[in-house]
Structure formats: structure tokens, C-alpha cells
Design a protein around this motif. Structure first.
Motif, short mmCIF file in Angstrom:
data_model
loop_
_atom_site.label_atom_id
_atom_site.label_comp_id
_atom_site.label_asym_id
_atom_site.label_seq_id
_atom_site.Cartn_x
_atom_site.Cartn_y
_atom_site.Cartn_z
N TYR A 204 -3.81 10.48 52.47
CA TYR A 204 -3.51 10.17 53.87
C TYR A 204 -4.47 10.92 54.81
N GLY A 205 -5.60 11.39 54.23
CA GLY A 205 -6.64 12.00 55.08
C GLY A 205 -6.42 13.48 55.38
N GLY A 206 -5.54 14.14 54.61
CA GLY A 206 -5.30 15.57 54.83
C GLY A 206 -4.53 15.83 56.10
N LEU A 211 -9.29 9.20 58.48
CA LEU A 211 -9.45 8.03 57.60
C LEU A 211 -10.82 8.06 56.93
N GLY A 212 -10.87 7.62 55.69
CA GLY A 212 -12.16 7.55 54.99
C GLY A 212 -12.03 6.55 53.87
N LYS A 213 -13.10 6.41 53.10
CA LYS A 213 -13.06 5.37 52.08
C LYS A 213 -12.12 5.73 50.93
N ASN A 214 -11.75 7.01 50.84
CA ASN A 214 -10.85 7.40 49.76
C ASN A 214 -9.40 7.55 50.23
N THR A 215 -9.10 7.01 51.38
CA THR A 215 -7.73 7.14 51.87
C THR A 215 -7.02 5.79 51.83
N GLY A 216 -5.70 5.86 51.78
CA GLY A 216 -4.91 4.64 51.93
C GLY A 216 -4.51 3.93 50.65
N SER A 225 4.95 8.92 47.92
CA SER A 225 4.40 10.26 47.74
C SER A 225 5.00 11.19 48.80
N LEU A 226 4.73 12.49 48.64
CA LEU A 226 5.41 13.48 49.48
C LEU A 226 5.25 13.25 50.99
N PRO A 227 4.04 12.94 51.49
CA PRO A 227 3.93 12.71 52.95
C PRO A 227 4.87 11.60 53.44
N VAL A 228 4.99 10.54 52.66
CA VAL A 228 5.89 9.44 53.04
C VAL A 228 7.35 9.91 53.00
N ILE A 229 7.71 10.56 51.91
CA ILE A 229 9.10 11.02 51.75
C ILE A 229 9.51 11.91 52.93
N LEU A 230 8.60 12.83 53.32
CA LEU A 230 8.92 13.76 54.40
C LEU A 230 8.99 13.04 55.75
N ALA A 231 8.14 12.05 55.95
CA ALA A 231 8.17 11.30 57.20
C ALA A 231 9.42 10.41 57.28
N VAL A 232 9.77 9.81 56.15
CA VAL A 232 10.96 8.95 56.11
C VAL A 232 12.22 9.77 56.40
N ASP A 256 -1.39 -0.54 60.36
CA ASP A 256 -0.18 0.07 59.79
C ASP A 256 -0.46 1.44 59.18
N LEU A 257 -1.60 1.56 58.48
CA LEU A 257 -1.94 2.85 57.86
C LEU A 257 -2.07 3.93 58.95
N GLU A 258 -2.77 3.57 60.04
CA GLU A 258 -2.95 4.52 61.14
C GLU A 258 -1.59 4.89 61.76
#
Lengths: 312, 312
Positions: A204-206, A211-216, A225-232, A256-258
Motif C-alpha cells: 500500500y506504498g508504506g 503509489l508505485g509499480k509494486n503497489t496495489g 492484509s493488516l492495513p485493510v483489517i485495521l482500516a476496516v 479506489d486504490l487511492e
């Protein structure tokens, strides 16, 4: 490591089925970090081991890792691994499944050669935890009900179980005292968890959500993953509707990613994910600090810092 | 066998990933012949074993077998197994790959519990031969250059390696004398080869080349099984062009299967395949005849006859 690489090259050969070394070489020669075999060698040496079986165990661990990568790429329908097209793309899913099975069998032969039932027990258990974690990830993905407890089980299976086994068997083969074996195991477990949390955060870009080519990738694959769980966990009704749409229903649109990243930043989910990784790195360092002081111990302690430096 | 079934049910459970017992139960409860665990139990008892570890080994062998079935169905893109829809169809390829891995890891845990390094060595080697045979089949299929030597390696991997290991570990766990262990291994190997040749012959309708709903799968999958290999070896230029079209190019039309059967009958390929199966059954009986006489030995000898009775 030169001896490990030579052994890997020798044991991945198959007289009758040239497809096997082709597929394996593609993956093995792509390099990768060879982190797991290095952990086994370092752990054994730290404990004063002077025999040669640690090389076999290091190759064993790398074979298990490579086998799981081959199967993972089939499961995830991936097209890139270590910057190269995946084996399932270059050959086919069949080859990836069967060569993975072959490497797992070869790893099993190598560990039997060490003659240590305790090593076999540890690696058999790690194999079961790995497979169970992968299945759990399959069923836990795409469900907002997935919480931190499930997440921890999934990443133990995905990453930490093999890290922990890699360091533990190094201690076992060196006949280290029990408290040192336990410390090595805990180090591997904490390092593996830190490693995976960092990976999930970078997807998720740290903390800066760049955003970069290795994100998303995780977002597109609708992984919990943990960032989603914590945001939810902090979401209001409107935000929850957003997460339901993009993760559970898989209806993802431009922007949506942003928006997901913005929600994560709003609720401190990225910061909290980073803090979790740092805490695991500290646990890894503490475990090593309980071992007799040595240059290798210092290097392993530095490695824990290095793993989290990507998000520091 | 009741104890084996109970152990299988217990060990296929997973606290965290309910998908695992779902998928496994689907396959295990479909029944199947349970031939491999039966061989282990019979071999151990024949050698006077009175402990309980043979039950673990029998469950181990069945888990390995079930794991390979799950992966095979993905590789072959099958839709039916034991008269029911396959797991890859009911769930997905991902579940089949990962649950297969899980069962393989569980089998590995079970065998470690027996504490016999020799048993572990035998089953590790069998696992490697199985995977190698599967990869070999993948690359050897669809090529008229595939001969009997490759075919034998493929069916040893597909079937005979696990049969041989199943009987051998029964003898080992019973601490049988070396010559008996060797005889048991040879029995399993010959029985497995006979079993697979019979299967391959029946796929072309047996010596009478009778078409039925269970015939023609190998032809459609363009497998180089023994009847094809023997017919190709005798083919004139026109026949060779036919085999090239249907097997190598995969251009199959109405009536091609019947034509293939007619060519096989013309050159005695079906009869020769049958003779090969009968010879292996005789080798299995001879191996058992070298063991001390017993009721179980008689039963295993009868089993060799039974396996080939479908084409007798």
C-alpha cells in the motif's frame, strides 16, 4: 552459501525428466534473497557447529521455499516472480504443480540424510503450518470478517513458519542447549512476521502511501492484509460500504486504490501496521540478545533492523 | 482398516481451515479401494507385527495417494473421480493444490511419529519417484518417440512406487529379515505395474477392444500408454501418419478411436499388453511365494490374480 548453491544445483537435477531442472533453474537462478538457507547456516555456526549437515538443511529449506513459490504462483495466477515471467506462464500450471511436488520430495530426502528425527519433526510441522496457512488465506481473503488473529495465522504459514524452522534446525543440528534452540526459533518467527508485515505495508506504498509499480497487488487480489483489517476496524457506515464493494464484491474502479490508501491514512492504519512490524523486529533482536554474544549474532540482529528499514 | 479410517478422519482435520476437511472428505468418503493402506497392514501382519505403528503408516500411504489424486486432477483438468465431480471442479484448482500439499505434510508428520529413519527414507524416495514420474508423463505424452522404457518409468512413478513402498514399510516396521523386506517390495512393485497396465489396457476396451463409457480417455488425452507404444512400433508409413495426427498433433475425428483399436488388434498390441500385465502378476505371486506360507500371503497372491482378472 556456495556449498548450498552447489547442492541445490545437484539435487534439483532429474535424469529422466529434463523439465524439472528447467523449471527449477528458472526460479533458482533468478536469485532471490536466499534468506532462509542463510538463516540456517548462521544459526548452526553461531552454535559452534563444525559438521556439514547444515548445508543439507539449508538446501532443504530453500527447496521447500521454492516448492511453495511454484504452487503459490498457480494459486495466485501470477505472471511475474522475482522480475521474471513465472513458471506457470513459461511452461504451464501442470509443470509448476508437479515440479513443486518433486522439490518437496527432494527436500524430504535431504533432511532424512541428516538422520535427525527432531529435525524431521520440525520440518514436517512447518510444512503442515505452511499448507494450512495457504488454505486459510484462500478462505479468509475477500471477507471483511477476517481479523488480526486469522491474519497472524496466515502470515505464520506464509512466511514465519519456515523462517522459524530454518533457524531452529540450525540450532538442533549443532546440538545447542534448549534455551538457545528456543531463542533461535523465536528469532526466526519474529523475523518472518516482521518481513511479511513490511511486505504487506509496502503493497500500500508504506506509511507515506506512495503509489508505485509494486503497489496495489494485494488490493486487486482483495487480500485481507493488516492495513485493510485495521482500516476496516475503524470504518464508519459509508467506509464499510466502500470496503464491502471493493474487497467482498470485487467491484473495483479507478481511484479506489487511492481512496483505500486515504482511508488507511485517516485511521492511522499504515502507521499501526508499521508499529507492528517494528515490534516484531524488536522481538527478533531480543531473542538474539539472549544468545551468547557473537559476530553472527550481531549480524542477525542487524538483519532484523534491515528487514524493517524499508518502512522505517 | 477401521483404525486406519479413524486416523485418517482425525488427521485430515484442521482447526483453522475448514476447507481442508471439506475437500479431503469429499475424496476420502468417495471410498476408492483403499488398496494401498491394506497392503501395508497385510505386509506388517504377515511378518508378525503386533504393534500399532502400521496403522500410522497405512494412513500415511493413503494420504500420499490422496494428495497425488488432488494434484493429478488439476494437472489432467479432470471433472470426474470415483464417479463424483472432482474437487477442482467443486471448489477450485487452488484448493486442490493447497489441500494436496497439506495432506502431503500431514503424511510426513505421521511417518515421523513412527520414529523409523528407514521408513522415512523409503517414503521420501517413493515421493520423489512419484513426482518425477508425473513430470515425465507430462513431457513424454504426445510424442511418438516415447518407448517402453519411458512408459515403465512413468507407471512406476504413477502407481508402482507407492505400492512398493506400502508393502516394504510394512515389513520394515515388523523388523522382518532383509530377504522378506525385499520380497515384499518386489511384490508391491509388480502388483502396481500389473495394476497400471490393466488400467491402460481397459482404457482401450481390453483385448476385445470393446467400447464403453470408460474407454478412450487416454486416447483423447493423447497419452503414450503401452497399447499405443506397441502399435506405433509396428506401424507402416500410413499408420504412422495416423498416429502422428491423433497423438502428436491432437487432430482427432469421429471414428479415430475405433481405428486406433483396429490397428492395435491388427498388430497384437492389446494381446501383448495383456501378456505384460499377466507377467507382472506372476512376478508378484513369485515374490510372495518366497515368503513363509501364511493365510495373508495366500490372500496377497490371490490379489495379484484379481488385479489382472479384469483382462483375463
Amino acid at each position: 552459501m556456495a556449498a548450498v548453491n552447489a547442492l541445490i544445483a545437484k539435487r534439483m537435477a532429474s535424469e529422466h525428466a529434463p523439465r524439472i531442472p528447467e523449471v527449477t533453474a528458472h526460479l533458482v537462478e533468478a536469485g532471490g534473497k536466499r534468506l532462509r538457507p542463510l538463516l540456517t547456516l548462521a544459526a548452526a555456526r553461531m552454535c559452534g557447529y563444525e559438521g556439514a549437515d547444515h548445508v543439507k538443511l539449508a538446501a532443504t529449506v530453500e527447496f521447500i521455499h521454492t516448492a511453495t513459490l511454484l504452487h503459490d504462483d498457480v494459486v495466485d495466477e501470477s505472471t511475474q516472480r522475482r522480475g521474471r515471467p513465472t513458471a506457470n506462464l513459461l511452461w504451464d500450471n501442470q509443470s509448476s504443480v508437479l515440479v513443486g511436488d518433486y522439490l518437496f520430495a527432494r527436500s524430504f530426502q535431504l533432511m532424512v540424510e541428516t538422520g535427525s528425527l527432531r529435525v524431521l519433526d520440525i520440518l514436517a510441522n512447518a510444512s503442515a503450518v505452511i499448507a494450512e496457512g495457504e488454505v486459510l488465506q484462500l478462505t479468509a481473503a475477500r471477507s471483511l470478517a477476517t481479523g488480526q488473529d486469522i491474519y497472524m495465522k496466515v502470515i505464520r504459514g506464509k512466511t514465519a513458519a519456515l523462517f522459524a524452522a530454518a533457524t531452529e534446525v540450525g540450532g538442533i543440528i549443532a546440538a545447542a542447549p534448549e534455551d538457545q534452540v528456543t531463542a533461535l526459533r523465536e528469532y526466526g518467527d519474529a523475523l518472518g512476521i516482521a518481513f511479511q508485515i513490511v511486505d504487506d505495508l509496502l503493497d500500500y506504498g508504506g506509511v507515506s502511501a506512495t503509489l508505485g509499480k509494486n503497489t496495489g497487488d494485494d488490493f486487486r487480489e482483495r487480500k485481507m492484509s493488516l492495513p485493510v483489517i485495521l482500516a476496516v476496524a475503524q470504518a464508519d457506515a459509508e467506509e464499510r460500504a466502500f470496503w464491502t464493494r471493493v474487497i467482498e464484491k470485487g467491484d473495483q474502479r479507478d481511484g479506489d486504490l487511492e481512496h483505500a490508501q486515504a482511508l488507511m491514512q485517516r485511521h492511522g492504519a499504515l502507521e499501526a501496521t508499521r508499529a507492528a512490524a517494528l515490534a516484531e523486529a524488536a522481538r527478533a533482536r531480543d531473542a538474539i540478545a539472549a544468545m551468547p554474544a557473537s559476530d553472527l549474532g550481531d549480524a542477525l540482529s542487524d538483519l532484523a533492523d534491515f528487514v524493517v528499514s524499508r518502512v522505517a
